[in-house]
Design an enzyme around this catalytic site. Structure first.
Site, PDB file in Angstrom:
ATOM      1  N   ASP A 246     -24.905  29.507  25.371  1.00  0.00           N
ATOM      2  CA  ASP A 246     -24.493  28.109  25.489  1.00  0.00           C
ATOM      3  C   ASP A 246     -23.303  27.844  24.566  1.00  0.00           C
ATOM      4  O   ASP A 246     -23.432  27.898  23.348  1.00  0.00           O
ATOM      5  CB  ASP A 246     -25.672  27.209  25.106  1.00  0.00           C
ATOM      6  CG  ASP A 246     -25.415  25.736  25.389  1.00  0.00           C
ATOM      7  OD1 ASP A 246     -24.240  25.331  25.380  1.00  0.00           O
ATOM      8  OD2 ASP A 246     -26.390  24.997  25.616  1.00  0.00           O
TER       9      ASP A 246
ATOM     10  N   HIS B 268     -24.018  25.953  29.483  1.00  0.00           N
ATOM     11  CA  HIS B 268     -24.575  24.667  29.082  1.00  0.00           C
ATOM     12  C   HIS B 268     -24.901  23.853  30.330  1.00  0.00           C
ATOM     13  O   HIS B 268     -24.004  23.423  31.053  1.00  0.00           O
ATOM     14  CB  HIS B 268     -23.584  23.909  28.194  1.00  0.00           C
ATOM     15  CG  HIS B 268     -24.133  22.621  27.660  1.00  0.00           C
ATOM     16  ND1 HIS B 268     -25.069  22.574  26.649  1.00  0.00           N
ATOM     17  CD2 HIS B 268     -23.902  21.327  28.013  1.00  0.00           C
ATOM     18  CE1 HIS B 268     -25.368  21.311  26.384  1.00  0.00           C
ATOM     19  NE2 HIS B 268     -24.685  20.529  27.201  1.00  0.00           N
TER      20      HIS B 268
END
Length: 363
Positions: free
Chosen positions: A291, A322
């Site tokens: 992420d 993400h």
């Protein structure tokens, strides 16, 4: 697949492992470019939902005369399933802290609608076209407005299970609510997609400009509509001239004209996990190791919380970006299917426990 579930051993954890292990969502085909998390993020955020949802807006007046908006997904009715009944579970969708309702969040709502859920999006004060009737916005981890919205949903659907799922930085609000409310949260279960666990560290570390600048511009565009009203409480020139999310957050909530406070004091009251030990609702946090927004796992994931609390479950995948978690084929995001499977497994587990213990169903 290559996902790992980190949690404290329990009967609920064993049931969740079995349910997710059988789920086709975790075994489906992956995307062709698994090592490009930023491209995954853009691909997921910019893709419009299919089909385009029909939304009915409802404005809820709060105790201080402020307004939040509840957007009920009511269509398209051509989708398989086509809505739920009186006792269908209500799924509360919480966008990110900037109020951006992404195509991914709408897609999750459509998937839930097809499965018989009643999805509704929670829009904070002044976000996503919600009128700002008081010169006050909602701080990062202040669950007061969300608590009133949950109370309203419980009164409107007294026979339904109430569930909640948040996206990205919006998880700070949901996690703060669960910790502060404890066993009185009125939720049956919750899930967080790519959550931000440590709010202060996240603001201070800053995100890649590819993500921060669009969110910053989105926030400024919304705030500029209320510059006249906000001028009573904040320096609007400094607010609209902010060059980072931290500067905007600090100007809006710390450098106020009436009650200025320090950055440290602000986060003592708004850290998402400040009362995590009090949470009494199962929470699935679906995170990706790559992420680019949350940051490196070693620094940004509170692994000890998942090892010690029986209510927190971390589903960690090596790739997904993400809020991306892309896959080939229909649905595009396998995390949506995993979240809906988690809610199904939770309902099944609770029914089994009620039968085993002979407990009466809540009225």
């Amino acid at each position: 697949g290559r996902c790992r579930l980190l949690c404290k051993p329990s009967a609920l954890a064993q049931h969740l492992v079995r349910s997710l292990g059988r789920s086709a969502a975790l075994w489906g085909g992956r995307w062709l470019w698994p090592c490009w998390p930023r491209l995954q993020m853009l691909w997921q955020l910019l893709q419009p939902p299919e089909p385009e949802p029909v939304v009915a807006r409802e404005l809820l007046q709060l105790s201080d005369a402020g307004l939040v908006a509840l957007d009920w997904l009511v269509g398209p009715w051509g989708a398989a399933g086509g809505g739920g009944g009186v006792s269908s579970p209500v799924l509360l969708l919480i966008p990110n802290a900037a109020g951006k309702v992404t195509g991914g969040l709408l897609q999750l709502g459509l998937r839930a609608l097809e499965r018989g859920f009643i999805p509704v999006i929670f829009n904070r004060r002044g976000h996503n076209g919600c009128p700002l009737t008081t010169p006050r916005l909602q701080p990062f981890g202040d669950p007061g407005d969300l608590r009133e919205a949950v109370t309203y949903l419980r009164c409107r659907h007294p026979c339904a299970s109430l569930l909640a799922v948040s996206e990205g930085s919006g998880s700070g609000l949901l996690l703060a609510y669960l910790g502060e409310s404890g066993s009185s949260s009125r939720l049956a279960a919750a899930a967080c997609l790519s959550p931000i666990f440590r709010g202060r560290d996240w603001f201070e570390a800053r995100m890649p400009w590819l993500y921060e600048w669009p969110l910053l511009l989105h926030l400024k565009q919304g705030l500029s509509r209320y510059a006249g009203a906000l001028a009573e409480v904040v320096d609007t020139d400094r607010l609209l001239g902010s060059r980072s999310l931290r500067e905007l957050e600090e100007t809006l909530f710390c450098r106020t004209r009436s009650r200025p406070t320090s950055w440290e004091s602000y986060w003592e009251r708004n850290e998402p996990l400040r009362d995590a030990d009090e949470a009494a609702v199962p929470v699935l946090c679906l995170c990706s190791a790559d992420d680019p927004v949350r940051g490196p796992p070693a620094r940004s994931l509170p692994r000890e919380l998942f090892r010690s609390s029986p209510y927190f479950f971390l589903l960690l995948t090596p790739h997904g970006g993400h809020c991306g978690f892309p896959r080939r084929g229909p649905g595009r995001c396998w995390a949506h299917e995993a979240v809906l499977e988690y809610f199904r497994a939770m309902a099944e587990f609770l029914r089994t426990e009620e039968r085993r213990k002979g407990l009466p169903r809540p009225r």
